[in-house]
Design an enzyme around this catalytic site. Structure first.
Site, PDB file in Angstrom:
ATOM      1  N   HIS A  65     -99.210   6.973 -33.370  1.00 14.28           N
ATOM      2  CA  HIS A  65     -99.163   7.651 -32.512  1.00 14.28           C
ATOM      3  C   HIS A  65     -97.448   7.906 -31.374  1.00 14.28           C
ATOM      4  O   HIS A  65     -96.804   6.681 -31.674  1.00 14.28           O
ATOM      5  CB  HIS A  65     -99.812   7.916 -30.981  1.00 14.28           C
ATOM      6  CG  HIS A  65     -99.346   6.696 -29.854  1.00 14.28           C
ATOM      7  ND1 HIS A  65     -98.429   6.567 -29.356  1.00 14.28           N
ATOM      8  CD2 HIS A  65    -100.133   5.889 -30.285  1.00 14.28           C
ATOM      9  CE1 HIS A  65     -98.956   5.945 -28.683  1.00 14.28           C
ATOM     10  NE2 HIS A  65     -99.925   4.851 -28.565  1.00 14.28           N
ATOM     11  N   ASP A 183     -95.346  -0.044 -28.662  1.00 14.44           N
ATOM     12  CA  ASP A 183     -96.598   1.276 -28.825  1.00 14.44           C
ATOM     13  C   ASP A 183     -96.080   1.934 -28.800  1.00 14.44           C
ATOM     14  O   ASP A 183     -95.536   2.806 -28.014  1.00 14.44           O
ATOM     15  CB  ASP A 183     -97.049   0.864 -27.346  1.00 14.44           C
ATOM     16  CG  ASP A 183     -98.428   1.516 -27.030  1.00 14.44           C
ATOM     17  OD1 ASP A 183     -99.062   2.029 -27.474  1.00 14.44           O
ATOM     18  OD2 ASP A 183     -98.519   1.537 -26.164  1.00 14.44           O
ATOM     19  N   GLU A 217    -100.874  10.375 -27.538  1.00 13.88           N
ATOM     20  CA  GLU A 217    -101.669  10.132 -27.038  1.00 13.88           C
ATOM     21  C   GLU A 217    -101.980   8.915 -25.542  1.00 13.88           C
ATOM     22  O   GLU A 217    -102.900   8.756 -24.982  1.00 13.88           O
ATOM     23  CB  GLU A 217    -102.045   8.311 -28.237  1.00 13.88           C
ATOM     24  CG  GLU A 217    -102.665   7.618 -28.270  1.00 13.88           C
ATOM     25  CD  GLU A 217    -102.517   5.929 -26.980  1.00 13.88           C
ATOM     26  OE1 GLU A 217    -103.466   5.211 -27.316  1.00 13.88           O
ATOM     27  OE2 GLU A 217    -101.509   6.919 -26.536  1.00 13.88           O
ATOM     28  N   HIS A 318     -96.958  -1.576 -21.856  1.00 10.83           N
ATOM     29  CA  HIS A 318     -95.867  -0.355 -21.578  1.00 10.83           C
ATOM     30  C   HIS A 318     -94.392  -0.671 -20.347  1.00 10.83           C
ATOM     31  O   HIS A 318     -93.917  -0.087 -20.198  1.00 10.83           O
ATOM     32  CB  HIS A 318     -96.919   0.505 -20.646  1.00 10.83           C
ATOM     33  CG  HIS A 318     -97.661   1.507 -21.317  1.00 10.83           C
ATOM     34  ND1 HIS A 318     -98.195   1.428 -20.359  1.00 10.83           N
ATOM     35  CD2 HIS A 318     -98.088   1.844 -22.224  1.00 10.83           C
ATOM     36  CE1 HIS A 318     -99.344   2.870 -21.781  1.00 10.83           C
ATOM     37  NE2 HIS A 318     -99.253   2.393 -22.721  1.00 10.83           N
TER      38      HIS A 318
END
Length: 341
Positions: A65, A183, A217, A318
Protein backbone atom coordinates in the site's frame (compact mmCIF):
# COMPACT_ATOMS: atom_id res chain seq x y z
CA UNK A 1 18.17 -7.35 -5.85
CA UNK A 2 19.36 -4.24 -7.62
CA UNK A 3 19.82 -2.11 -4.50
CA UNK A 4 20.45 1.08 -6.47
CA UNK A 5 17.06 0.75 -8.15
CA UNK A 6 15.36 -0.10 -4.85
CA UNK A 7 16.76 2.97 -3.08
CA UNK A 8 15.93 5.17 -6.07
CA UNK A 9 12.31 4.03 -6.00
CA UNK A 10 12.08 4.28 -2.22
CA UNK A 11 13.38 7.85 -2.28
CA UNK A 12 10.93 8.76 -5.02
CA UNK A 13 7.98 7.21 -3.18
CA UNK A 14 8.88 8.83 0.13
CA UNK A 15 9.21 12.23 -1.55
CA UNK A 16 5.55 12.10 -2.64
CA UNK A 17 3.14 12.89 0.20
CA UNK A 18 0.24 10.44 0.11
CA UNK A 19 -1.97 10.86 3.16
CA UNK A 20 -4.94 8.50 2.89
CA UNK A 21 -7.55 10.13 0.67
CA UNK A 22 -4.99 12.32 -1.13
CA UNK A 23 -3.03 9.77 -3.18
CA UNK A 24 -3.48 10.86 -6.79
CA UNK A 25 0.11 11.96 -7.33
CA UNK A 26 1.63 8.74 -6.04
CA UNK A 27 -0.84 6.60 -8.00
CA UNK A 28 0.24 8.44 -11.15
CA UNK A 29 3.92 7.94 -10.30
CA UNK A 30 3.58 4.18 -9.79
CA UNK A 31 1.42 3.84 -12.89
CA UNK A 32 4.07 5.67 -14.96
CA UNK A 33 6.87 3.54 -13.52
CA UNK A 34 5.07 0.28 -14.26
CA UNK A 35 4.45 1.52 -17.80
CA UNK A 36 8.16 2.31 -18.14
CA UNK A 37 8.90 -1.26 -17.03
CA UNK A 38 6.71 -2.62 -19.81
CA UNK A 39 3.39 -3.25 -18.06
CA UNK A 40 -0.10 -1.95 -18.79
CA UNK A 41 -1.37 -0.68 -15.43
CA UNK A 42 -5.01 -0.01 -14.68
CA UNK A 43 -6.39 2.37 -12.08
CA UNK A 44 -9.16 1.17 -9.80
CA UNK A 45 -12.13 3.52 -9.43
CA UNK A 46 -12.14 3.20 -5.65
CA UNK A 47 -8.39 3.86 -5.53
CA UNK A 48 -5.20 1.96 -6.32
CA UNK A 49 -3.27 0.71 -9.34
CA UNK A 50 -2.64 -2.82 -10.56
CA UNK A 51 -0.98 -4.51 -13.52
CA UNK A 52 -0.65 -8.02 -14.91
CA UNK A 53 2.85 -9.49 -15.12
CA UNK A 54 1.80 -12.46 -17.23
CA UNK A 55 2.11 -16.18 -16.59
CA UNK A 56 -0.31 -19.08 -16.81
CA UNK A 57 -2.63 -21.01 -14.50
CA UNK A 58 -4.52 -19.46 -11.57
CA UNK A 59 -4.19 -15.82 -10.57
CA UNK A 60 -2.12 -14.50 -7.66
CA UNK A 61 -2.54 -10.87 -6.60
CA UNK A 62 0.40 -9.38 -4.67
CA UNK A 63 -0.36 -6.13 -2.86
CA UNK A 64 1.44 -3.36 -0.99
CA UNK A 65 0.00 0.00 0.00
CA UNK A 66 1.03 3.53 -0.97
CA UNK A 67 -1.09 5.46 1.55
CA UNK A 68 0.36 7.16 4.63
CA UNK A 69 -1.20 8.06 7.95
CA UNK A 70 -1.62 11.79 8.51
CA UNK A 71 -4.06 14.53 9.50
CA UNK A 72 -6.94 16.61 8.14
CA UNK A 73 -7.95 20.15 9.07
CA UNK A 74 -11.25 20.06 10.99
CA UNK A 75 -11.37 23.70 12.14
CA UNK A 76 -9.45 26.93 11.56
CA UNK A 77 -8.78 28.53 14.95
CA UNK A 78 -9.42 32.26 15.53
CA UNK A 79 -5.65 32.93 15.58
CA UNK A 80 -5.13 31.23 12.18
CA UNK A 81 -3.71 27.97 13.49
CA UNK A 82 -5.34 24.66 12.58
CA UNK A 83 -7.23 22.14 14.66
CA UNK A 84 -6.72 18.73 13.07
CA UNK A 85 -8.11 15.20 13.17
CA UNK A 86 -6.33 11.92 12.54
CA UNK A 87 -6.47 10.20 9.18
CA UNK A 88 -5.40 6.67 10.07
CA UNK A 89 -3.60 5.58 13.22
CA UNK A 90 -1.29 8.53 13.94
CA UNK A 91 -0.62 8.89 17.66
CA UNK A 92 -0.19 12.37 19.10
CA UNK A 93 3.19 11.71 20.71
CA UNK A 94 4.59 10.60 17.33
CA UNK A 95 3.48 13.84 15.67
CA UNK A 96 4.52 16.51 18.17
CA UNK A 97 7.07 19.05 16.86
CA UNK A 98 7.16 17.50 13.38
CA UNK A 99 7.36 19.56 10.22
CA UNK A 100 4.46 19.07 7.84
CA UNK A 101 2.83 20.21 4.61
CA UNK A 102 -0.75 21.43 4.35
CA UNK A 103 -2.47 20.61 1.03
CA UNK A 104 -5.42 22.82 0.06
CA UNK A 105 -8.36 21.75 -2.06
CA UNK A 106 -7.34 24.19 -4.81
CA UNK A 107 -3.97 22.52 -5.33
CA UNK A 108 -1.63 24.70 -3.27
CA UNK A 109 0.56 23.59 -0.38
CA UNK A 110 2.14 25.31 2.60
CA UNK A 111 4.73 24.20 5.12
CA UNK A 112 4.01 24.18 8.81
CA UNK A 113 4.71 22.39 12.08
CA UNK A 114 2.71 20.45 14.65
CA UNK A 115 2.90 22.03 18.10
CA UNK A 116 1.23 22.03 21.47
CA UNK A 117 -1.20 24.93 21.86
CA UNK A 118 0.90 26.15 24.78
CA UNK A 119 4.37 25.22 23.61
CA UNK A 120 6.86 27.69 25.08
CA UNK A 121 8.33 26.24 28.27
CA UNK A 122 9.55 29.67 29.42
CA UNK A 123 6.03 31.10 29.58
CA UNK A 124 3.71 28.07 29.82
CA UNK A 125 5.74 25.45 31.66
CA UNK A 126 2.93 24.42 34.02
CA UNK A 127 0.52 23.78 31.14
CA UNK A 128 3.15 21.97 29.07
CA UNK A 129 3.68 19.48 31.90
CA UNK A 130 0.16 18.83 33.13
CA UNK A 131 -1.95 17.99 30.08
CA UNK A 132 -1.69 14.86 27.88
CA UNK A 133 -1.33 15.35 24.15
CA UNK A 134 -4.62 15.61 22.29
CA UNK A 135 -5.26 16.78 18.71
CA UNK A 136 -8.75 17.91 19.73
CA UNK A 137 -7.76 20.18 22.63
CA UNK A 138 -4.11 21.15 22.92
CA UNK A 139 -2.28 20.37 19.68
CA UNK A 140 -2.41 22.37 16.46
CA UNK A 141 -0.77 22.86 13.09
CA UNK A 142 0.97 26.22 12.77
CA UNK A 143 1.32 27.32 9.11
CA UNK A 144 4.63 28.89 8.14
CA UNK A 145 2.80 31.97 6.93
CA UNK A 146 2.20 35.35 8.56
CA UNK A 147 -1.36 34.64 9.62
CA UNK A 148 -3.06 36.20 12.64
CA UNK A 149 -6.72 35.36 12.08
CA UNK A 150 -8.87 32.58 10.66
CA UNK A 151 -9.63 34.85 7.71
CA UNK A 152 -5.90 35.19 6.97
CA UNK A 153 -5.51 31.41 6.86
CA UNK A 154 -8.65 30.81 4.81
CA UNK A 155 -7.51 33.39 2.28
CA UNK A 156 -4.64 30.99 1.45
CA UNK A 157 -7.15 28.24 0.64
CA UNK A 158 -6.44 26.40 3.90
CA UNK A 159 -9.77 25.33 5.36
CA UNK A 160 -11.71 22.38 6.71
CA UNK A 161 -10.86 19.30 4.64
CA UNK A 162 -7.29 20.31 3.81
CA UNK A 163 -4.86 17.41 4.23
CA UNK A 164 -1.75 17.54 6.41
CA UNK A 165 1.22 15.32 5.53
CA UNK A 166 4.15 14.76 7.89
CA UNK A 167 7.73 15.00 6.65
CA UNK A 168 9.29 11.51 6.34
CA UNK A 169 12.79 12.54 7.58
CA UNK A 170 14.48 9.68 5.71
CA UNK A 171 18.03 8.66 6.65
CA UNK A 172 20.25 5.67 5.86
CA UNK A 173 22.72 4.52 8.52
CA UNK A 174 24.81 1.31 8.43
CA UNK A 175 22.23 -0.58 6.41
CA UNK A 176 19.31 0.73 8.47
CA UNK A 177 16.51 2.60 6.77
CA UNK A 178 14.97 5.21 9.09
CA UNK A 179 11.90 7.11 7.98
CA UNK A 180 8.26 7.72 8.48
CA UNK A 181 6.18 5.56 6.16
CA UNK A 182 8.51 2.58 5.95
CA UNK A 183 4.97 1.26 6.32
CA UNK A 184 4.46 0.59 3.51
CA UNK A 185 6.59 2.39 0.93
CA UNK A 186 9.51 0.01 1.49
CA UNK A 187 7.27 -2.87 0.37
CA UNK A 188 6.08 -0.84 -2.63
CA UNK A 189 9.71 -0.26 -3.67
CA UNK A 190 10.35 -4.00 -3.19
CA UNK A 191 7.49 -4.88 -5.56
CA UNK A 192 8.76 -2.44 -8.18
CA UNK A 193 12.20 -4.07 -7.87
CA UNK A 194 10.59 -7.50 -8.36
CA UNK A 195 8.79 -6.29 -11.49
CA UNK A 196 12.04 -4.87 -12.86
CA UNK A 197 13.92 -8.13 -12.25
CA UNK A 198 11.23 -10.21 -13.95
CA UNK A 199 11.02 -7.95 -16.98
CA UNK A 200 14.77 -7.39 -17.44
CA UNK A 201 15.70 -11.05 -17.09
CA UNK A 202 12.55 -12.38 -18.76
CA UNK A 203 11.92 -14.71 -15.83
CA UNK A 204 9.22 -17.35 -16.19
CA UNK A 205 6.35 -17.13 -13.72
CA UNK A 206 4.82 -20.16 -12.01
CA UNK A 207 1.33 -18.69 -12.39
CA UNK A 208 -0.50 -15.61 -13.57
CA UNK A 209 0.68 -12.76 -11.30
CA UNK A 210 -0.81 -9.31 -10.75
CA UNK A 211 0.86 -6.51 -8.78
CA UNK A 212 -1.45 -4.22 -6.85
CA UNK A 213 -0.65 -0.91 -5.13
CA UNK A 214 -3.45 0.00 -2.71
CA UNK A 215 -4.19 3.48 -1.33
CA UNK A 216 -6.51 2.91 1.63
CA UNK A 217 -4.94 0.14 3.71
CA UNK A 218 -4.51 2.42 6.72
CA UNK A 219 -8.29 2.81 6.86
CA UNK A 220 -8.85 -0.94 6.67
CA UNK A 221 -10.28 -1.40 3.18
CA UNK A 222 -7.26 -1.53 0.88
CA UNK A 223 -8.28 -4.70 -0.98
CA UNK A 224 -12.05 -4.85 -0.80
CA UNK A 225 -11.96 -4.94 -4.61
CA UNK A 226 -10.14 -7.90 -6.19
CA UNK A 227 -9.98 -8.30 -10.00
CA UNK A 228 -11.93 -11.16 -11.54
CA UNK A 229 -10.17 -14.52 -11.58
CA UNK A 230 -7.90 -13.97 -8.57
CA UNK A 231 -7.62 -17.08 -6.40
CA UNK A 232 -4.84 -16.08 -3.97
CA UNK A 233 -3.86 -12.77 -2.34
CA UNK A 234 -0.43 -12.06 -0.87
CA UNK A 235 0.02 -8.85 1.12
CA UNK A 236 3.52 -7.39 1.58
CA UNK A 237 3.62 -5.09 4.59
CA UNK A 238 5.72 -4.33 7.65
CA UNK A 239 6.29 -6.93 10.38
CA UNK A 240 6.25 -4.88 13.61
CA UNK A 241 8.97 -5.75 16.10
CA UNK A 242 8.45 -5.87 19.85
CA UNK A 243 9.34 -7.67 23.05
CA UNK A 244 6.75 -10.37 22.47
CA UNK A 245 7.19 -10.55 18.69
CA UNK A 246 9.39 -12.86 16.66
CA UNK A 247 9.99 -10.32 13.88
CA UNK A 248 13.48 -8.98 13.19
CA UNK A 249 14.59 -6.01 11.07
CA UNK A 250 17.13 -8.26 9.33
CA UNK A 251 14.59 -10.94 8.36
CA UNK A 252 11.36 -11.47 6.49
CA UNK A 253 8.37 -12.43 8.61
CA UNK A 254 5.74 -14.85 7.40
CA UNK A 255 2.49 -14.04 9.19
CA UNK A 256 0.61 -16.86 10.88
CA UNK A 257 -2.22 -14.62 12.09
CA UNK A 258 -3.12 -11.07 13.02
CA UNK A 259 -5.78 -9.33 15.07
CA UNK A 260 -8.53 -10.38 12.64
CA UNK A 261 -7.89 -14.09 12.05
CA UNK A 262 -5.26 -16.68 11.00
CA UNK A 263 -3.88 -16.57 7.48
CA UNK A 264 -4.59 -19.42 5.07
CA UNK A 265 -2.84 -22.49 6.43
CA UNK A 266 -1.76 -24.02 3.12
CA UNK A 267 -0.61 -20.78 1.50
CA UNK A 268 1.37 -19.83 4.59
CA UNK A 269 3.02 -23.26 4.55
CA UNK A 270 3.92 -22.75 0.87
CA UNK A 271 5.73 -19.52 1.78
CA UNK A 272 7.58 -21.23 4.65
CA UNK A 273 8.64 -24.08 2.35
CA UNK A 274 9.81 -21.59 -0.27
CA UNK A 275 11.92 -19.72 2.28
CA UNK A 276 13.51 -22.96 3.52
CA UNK A 277 14.21 -24.24 0.01
CA UNK A 278 15.94 -21.01 -1.05
CA UNK A 279 17.88 -20.30 2.14
CA UNK A 280 15.94 -17.13 2.89
CA UNK A 281 16.35 -15.79 6.44
CA UNK A 282 12.78 -15.82 7.78
CA UNK A 283 10.70 -16.09 10.93
CA UNK A 284 7.05 -16.90 11.53
CA UNK A 285 5.14 -14.41 13.66
CA UNK A 286 1.69 -13.71 15.09
CA UNK A 287 0.41 -10.14 15.30
CA UNK A 288 -2.67 -10.38 17.49
CA UNK A 289 -3.00 -7.03 19.34
CA UNK A 290 -3.71 -4.38 16.66
CA UNK A 291 -2.44 -5.50 13.26
CA UNK A 292 -4.23 -6.13 9.97
CA UNK A 293 -3.28 -6.28 6.29
CA UNK A 294 -4.71 -5.78 2.80
CA UNK A 295 -5.09 -9.54 2.49
CA UNK A 296 -7.54 -9.53 5.44
CA UNK A 297 -9.80 -6.99 3.78
CA UNK A 298 -9.98 -9.14 0.67
CA UNK A 299 -11.44 -11.91 2.82
CA UNK A 300 -13.76 -9.59 4.75
CA UNK A 301 -15.16 -8.25 1.48
CA UNK A 302 -16.31 -11.77 0.61
CA UNK A 303 -13.76 -12.64 -2.09
CA UNK A 304 -13.28 -16.37 -2.68
CA UNK A 305 -9.49 -16.36 -2.23
CA UNK A 306 -6.73 -17.78 -0.08
CA UNK A 307 -4.76 -15.07 1.73
CA UNK A 308 -1.28 -14.69 3.24
CA UNK A 309 1.07 -11.91 4.30
CA UNK A 310 4.81 -11.34 4.63
CA UNK A 311 7.07 -8.38 5.30
CA UNK A 312 10.35 -7.01 6.53
CA UNK A 313 10.79 -6.51 10.27
CA UNK A 314 10.08 -2.90 11.23
CA UNK A 315 10.58 -1.07 14.52
CA UNK A 316 8.49 1.84 15.86
CA UNK A 317 5.43 1.24 13.69
CA UNK A 318 3.34 4.34 12.91
CA UNK A 319 6.13 6.50 14.33
CA UNK A 320 9.67 7.18 13.11
CA UNK A 321 10.06 3.70 11.70
CA UNK A 322 13.19 1.64 11.03
CA UNK A 323 14.09 -1.46 9.07
CA UNK A 324 17.30 -2.89 7.58
CA UNK A 325 18.37 -3.66 4.03
CA UNK A 326 18.83 -7.31 5.07
CA UNK A 327 15.12 -7.58 5.85
CA UNK A 328 14.33 -5.83 2.58
CA UNK A 329 16.44 -8.29 0.57
CA UNK A 330 14.95 -11.31 2.34
CA UNK A 331 11.43 -10.04 1.63
CA UNK A 332 12.34 -9.36 -2.01
CA UNK A 333 13.81 -12.85 -2.40
CA UNK A 334 10.76 -14.54 -0.90
CA UNK A 335 8.37 -12.69 -3.24
CA UNK A 336 10.56 -13.40 -6.27
CA UNK A 337 11.19 -17.08 -5.51
CA UNK A 338 7.53 -17.71 -4.65
CA UNK A 339 6.36 -16.60 -8.11
CA UNK A 340 9.20 -17.63 -10.47
CA UNK A 341 10.42 -21.02 -11.66
Amino acid sequence: MNEQYFYEQLNNLLSIDSTIGCCGRIENYVSDEMTRLGLNPEKIRSGGVYAKLGGDSDNLLISAHLDDIGLMVRFVNPDGTLRVAKVGGLHEEYALSENCTVYTRDGNCYSGSIQKKYASVHVTEADVAKRPLDFATNMEVVPDMDVKTAADTKSLGIDIGSFVALDPRTRYENGFIKSRFVDDKVACAILLAVIREIKEKNLKLKRNVMMHFAVSEELGHGLTYVPDGVTDVLSVDIAPTGKEQNSDEHKVSIFAQDSRFPYNYDMTNELIACAKKNGIDYVVDSFTPHYGSDADTAIQAGNNVRHAAIGEGCANSHGYERTHIDGVINTYELVLKYITE
